[in-house]
Every structure is written in C-alpha cells, then in structure tokens.
Write an enzyme that holds these catalytic residues in place. Structure first.
Site, PDB file in Angstrom:
ATOM      1  CG  HIS A  12      -0.247  -0.095   2.580  1.00  0.00           C
ATOM      2  ND1 HIS A  12      -0.775  -0.822   3.570  1.00  0.00           N
ATOM      3  CD2 HIS A  12       0.926   0.439   3.044  1.00  0.00           C
ATOM      4  CE1 HIS A  12      -0.038  -0.634   4.400  1.00  0.00           C
ATOM      5  NE2 HIS A  12       1.085   0.108   4.324  1.00  0.00           N
ATOM      6  CG  HIS A  59       0.887   3.752   7.874  1.00  0.00           C
ATOM      7  ND1 HIS A  59      -0.422   3.299   7.223  1.00  0.00           N
ATOM      8  CD2 HIS A  59       1.883   2.874   7.701  1.00  0.00           C
ATOM      9  CE1 HIS A  59      -0.018   2.402   6.465  1.00  0.00           C
ATOM     10  NE2 HIS A  59       1.428   2.190   6.636  1.00  0.00           N
ATOM     11  CG  HIS A 193       8.244  -1.520   3.566  1.00  0.00           C
ATOM     12  ND1 HIS A 193       7.245  -2.659   3.836  1.00  0.00           N
ATOM     13  CD2 HIS A 193       7.711  -0.691   4.235  1.00  0.00           C
ATOM     14  CE1 HIS A 193       6.205  -2.312   4.346  1.00  0.00           C
ATOM     15  NE2 HIS A 193       6.440  -0.919   4.530  1.00  0.00           N
TER      16      HIS A 193
HETATM   17  C1  DHB Z   1       6.377   2.897   1.946  1.00  0.00           C
HETATM   18  C2  DHB Z   1       5.718   1.717   2.181  1.00  0.00           C
HETATM   19  C3  DHB Z   1       4.647   1.692   3.374  1.00  0.00           C
HETATM   20  O1  DHB Z   1       3.988   0.606   3.630  1.00  0.00           O
HETATM   21  C4  DHB Z   1       4.451   2.884   3.910  1.00  0.00           C
HETATM   22  O2  DHB Z   1       3.379   2.804   4.973  1.00  0.00           O
HETATM   23  C5  DHB Z   1       5.398   3.966   3.764  1.00  0.00           C
HETATM   24  C6  DHB Z   1       6.087   4.108   2.936  1.00  0.00           C
HETATM   25  C7  DHB Z   1       7.464   2.870   1.155  1.00  0.00           C
HETATM   26  O3  DHB Z   1       7.992   1.898   0.366  1.00  0.00           O
HETATM   27  O4  DHB Z   1       7.768   4.012   0.724  1.00  0.00           O
HETATM   28 FE    FE Z   2       2.966   0.850   5.305  1.00  0.00          FE
END
Ligand code: DHB
Ligand code: FE
Length: 279
Positions: A12, A59, A193
């Site tokens: 997302h 978030h 990530h």
């Molecule tokens: C990114 C991915 C995420 O799931 C998020 O909440 C914020 C940033 C990213 O890859 O930049």
């Molecule tokens: Fe995220």
C-alpha cells in the site's frame, strides 16, 4: 446470506497515490508494478462485489501513539481519506455499511476478538491506495467499504497467528450475516521494507516470495513465526505482512490462487499482489 467470494492482498505504498495523480503509471519505473494488477482488476469488474472489507494498518493518522487499539473496525456510513503524505489527494469519500460493521463487531467480540468499534474513522494510504489501484478513481465508488485496522505501528503488536485466527473469525462473521452481499476481503501492507534505522532499505526478495507462497498454500509457515522473526527478515515495516494472514484466514482452506505478482523495489518496498478465489 453474505458470501465471501475472494480475497486480495497488496502492498500500500504512499508513492502509488502520487504516481496515479501525476499520470505516471505507464512510465518505465511504474509500468510493471501497475500492470501486475491487471487480472485482479478484471476479476473485480466481473464479480462486482457489494462490500470490501479492507484490513490494513493505520500509520498514526486516525490512531496516534497515545491510543493504539490492537484491532479496530469502522462502524460508520462514510470514510474520508485524510492521508497527508506528500499532500492530501482529492479522493471521493468511501461509503460504509454500518449495519454490516456492527454485525461483524458483534460476531468477532462474541468469538473473543476484542475489537475497538469506531463510529468515526479517518483512513490513510493503507486503505485508500489499494482501492485506487484496484478500481481506478471514481466520484462515487462502486462498492461499500469497511476498514479494519490492525496495529503494526506500536509494540506490542498482535502475532501472525492471532491475525490468521482473526481472519478465521471474520470468515465466520461474514457467513452469518443474513443479507445477500458479495464480499471481498482486501489485506494491505508489506512486503519487506524498513523505512528507518540502520537497516533502512531492507528488501528480502526470497523471504517475500516465500510469504506469498505461504499465504497461498501453507499459512502455518508464516503464522508460526514470531514478529521478531518476521521483522528480522522483512524489516520493521515489513511486519505489515501479517495483514495478508487475516485475508487468508477468512477464506476457505481450498481457496484457489487466480493471480500473483511481485515487483521490487517500488519506493522502499518489495511489492506483492495476490488474488485468491473462494470455493
Ligand atoms: C512505504 C511503504 C509503506 O507501507 C508505508 O506505509 C510507507 C512508505 C514505502 O515503501 O515508501
Ligand atoms: Fe505501510
């Protein structure tokens, strides 16, 4: 009766919203990522679901760090995008289905999942971006949506196993709703990530692909991992993959895979998409 016809899981990433707004989806950097959604978009057009239950993590937008529910469900008739990352995007409000939400909350709480019920809920990129990718933009969205937020931001966060079990509870809750509704569950977040700290930038392609295969055919592999193990492999934000287990748990064991796609990196993330159809 309500029928859960399938489930979709997807990353997302906030930058997806910018790419859509800036008309970049067919540019070299984005093309393969966006094209990876084609079969899922087509399936959704064919199936025309009435309600989408979107399982994502807030978030820090609706729930700041002073009050973070482990599991929260929207019980409103409308939800507004309030994601401020890179500027607020002009996205039409999403119609909810408060009656269905209250049924889900009652059923889940009856099954010992202590849901926080939210009669107002602002939604962020975890909810909005997957819907924009999957349906394109609309002045009136062609479905109702119910947000279900899982805390992956402030520890302690729920275990992968607990999320899988929540999905199973959700499956039962959906099946016991007397209205004839076609329902699709969407789980958003992941894959690997990490946005901050020494290991920022972490992407583990092998682990991401193993997570996709686990969600398809062996959810216990992922559900048995501790959050510490997941974070070690996938990064601090990669733990968002536990949302994929909520989707898997809601479906029948025999649900079949219709589409899977993986592309890395997009922004800071290993980006996956998966479509399972219930049988
Ligand atoms: C990114 C991915 C995420 O799931 C998020 O909440 C914020 C940033 C990213 O890859 O930049
Ligand atoms: Fe995220």
């Amino acid at each position: 009766m309500a029928k859960l016809i399938g489930g979709v899981t997807t990353s997302h990433i906030p930058a997806i919203g910018n790419a859509i707004n800036d008309g970049l989806t067919q540019e070299h950097y984005w093309k393969r990522f966006f094209d990876g959604y084609g079969p899922v978009k087509q399936w959704l057009v064919e199936k025309q679901p009435d309600v989408l239950i979107v399982v994502y993590n807030d978030h820090g937008l609706n729930f700041f760090l002073d009050k973070v529910p482990t599991f929260a469900i929207g019980c409103a008739d409308e939800y507004h995008n309030a994601d401020e990352g890179w500027g607020l995007k002009p996205v039409a409000p999403f119609a909810g289905d408060a009656e269905f939400s209250w049924h889900l909350a009652e059923s889940l709480i009856g099954q010992n999942f202590d849901m926080c019920t939210c009669q107002e809920m602002k939604v962020d990129h975890g909810f909005v971006n997957p819907l924009r990718v999957l349906f394109g933009d609309h002045e009136r969205w062609p479905f109702k949506a119910i947000p279900l937020a899982v805390n992956t931001v402030q520890h302690p966060i729920p275990s992968a196993r607990r999320c899988y079990n929540l999905g199973q509870g959700l499956g039962k809750a959906i099946a016991s709703y007397p209205e004839d509704l076609k329902v699709v569950i969407v789980g958003t977040g992941g894959l690997s990530h990490q946005l901050q700290g020494e290991r920022a930038g972490i992407i583990d392609v092998e682990y991401d692909l193993a997570c996709i295969e686990s969600v398809i055919s062996n959810p216990d592999w992922l559900a048995d991992q501790s959050n510490a193990e997941i974070i070690r492999k996938a990064g601090t934000e990669g733990v968002e993959v536990i949302m994929w287990l909520v989707m898997r748990g809601a479906l029948n064991e025999k649900a079949r895979v219709l589409h899977k796609h993986y592309h890395a990196p997009i922004s800071n993330t290993g980006a996956g998409v998966l479509l399972l159809e219930n049988c």
